[in-house]
Design an enzyme around this catalytic site. Structure first.
Site, PDB file in Angstrom:
ATOM      1  N   LYS A  84      39.116  36.609  41.688  1.00  0.00           N
ATOM      2  CA  LYS A  84      39.262  37.736  42.608  1.00  0.00           C
ATOM      3  C   LYS A  84      38.523  38.941  42.020  1.00  0.00           C
ATOM      4  O   LYS A  84      38.721  39.291  40.849  1.00  0.00           O
ATOM      5  CB  LYS A  84      40.752  38.046  42.769  1.00  0.00           C
ATOM      6  CG  LYS A  84      41.124  38.724  44.068  1.00  0.00           C
ATOM      7  CD  LYS A  84      42.644  38.741  44.206  1.00  0.00           C
ATOM      8  CE  LYS A  84      43.103  39.455  45.448  1.00  0.00           C
ATOM      9  NZ  LYS A  84      44.557  39.589  45.497  1.00  0.00           N
TER      10      LYS A  84
HETATM   11  O1  G3P Z   1      46.999  40.689  47.253  1.00  0.00           O
HETATM   12  C1  G3P Z   1      46.601  41.905  47.755  1.00  0.00           C
HETATM   13  C2  G3P Z   1      47.403  42.478  48.894  1.00  0.00           C
HETATM   14  O2  G3P Z   1      47.944  41.495  49.695  1.00  0.00           O
HETATM   15  C3  G3P Z   1      48.305  43.579  48.491  1.00  0.00           C
HETATM   16  O3  G3P Z   1      49.277  43.869  49.449  1.00  0.00           O
HETATM   17  O4  G3P Z   1      51.445  44.863  50.010  1.00  0.00           O
HETATM   18  O5  G3P Z   1      50.278  45.608  47.927  1.00  0.00           O
HETATM   19  O6  G3P Z   1      49.403  46.251  50.172  1.00  0.00           O
HETATM   20  P1  G3P Z   1      50.137  45.215  49.380  1.00  0.00           P
END
Ligand code: G3P
Length: 219
Positions: A84
């Site tokens: 990633k």
């Molecule tokens: O993996 C990255 C992403 O899904 C992060 O989500 O909830 O931290 O905005 P969030």
């Protein structure tokens, strides 16, 4: 449509993997911190639970550093781990180099269709637009998915659109309607997708009646 879990919590991953429909897992530095565990140990454990792609994120900010980290992660971790990479110019260059090495990538922190297209041009296996974080600003995150999917329609792009930063089941359904290839979500959203009060009520009714069938000796 691929369903990924967005977590580094192995208990949650085991729970959802047992349903038989888990296609992959995404992690990021914040999720690793939340797990409280060693990065490579936890990613290796996740990769053993789920056969699908497991995203492990680089933390260098320069191209050479990202490429070095990506190559080391690929060497030391199981084959289903993919790298990633943040959607920056340096990340784009690293994506191009790692792709040429035959290493699968997931370009993350995508907030515009232009960024998604640039990452696809660099050969990314996945691009990860963040829906919820756009919603958090008062804009509509789903508009980004619609823009990316309509851009994809114009070209023969192999890169998969991995909708991330999912907050609720409605995001998942909207992504499916727009044709996003993959959705990564927290375990809570996975559980919500499978939950309906009428299913619970109906099942309780069937079980109660079946107990009476058994009591009558008719089972
Ligand atoms: O993996 C990255 C992403 O899904 C992060 O989500 O909830 O931290 O905005 P969030």
């Amino acid at each position: 449509m691929e369903f990924f879990l967005d977590t580094a919590d192995v208990d949650e991953i085991r729970e959802i993997a047992a349903w038989g429909i888990l296609d992959g897992v995404t992690t990021n530095p914040s999720l690793i911190k939340k797990s409280g565990r060693d990065f490579k140990t936890v990613v290796a454990e996740i990769a053993a639970i789920c056969k699908g792609p497991i995203s492990a994120e680089v933390t260098a900010l320069d191209t050479a550093g990202m490429v070095e980290q990506g190559r080391i992660l690929k060497e030391e971790l199981p084959d289903n781990v993919i790298i990633k990479i943040p959607c920056t110019p340096e990340g784009l260059a690293a994506t191009k180099i790692l792709t040429a090495d035959g290493i699968n990538t997931n370009v993350t922190l995508v907030f515009s269709a232009a960024q998604a297209l640039m990452a696809a041009k660099a050969g990314a296996t996945y691009v990860s637009p963040f829906i919820g974080r756009i919603d958090d600003t008062g804009a509509d995150g789903m508009t980004l998915i619609a823009e990316i999917m309509s851009t994809w329609d114009n070209y023969n792009i192999k890169t998969k659109v991995l909708a991330a930063s999912i907050r609720h089941p409605t995001h998942v359904l909207a992504c499916m309607q727009m044709g996003a290839h993959t959705v990564t979500m927290p375990a809570k959203t996975f559980r919500q997708l499978m939950s309906h009060p009428l299913t619970d009520k109906g099942l309780a009714g069937f079980m109660k009646d079946w107990a009476e069938v058994e009591a009558a000796g008719n089972a």
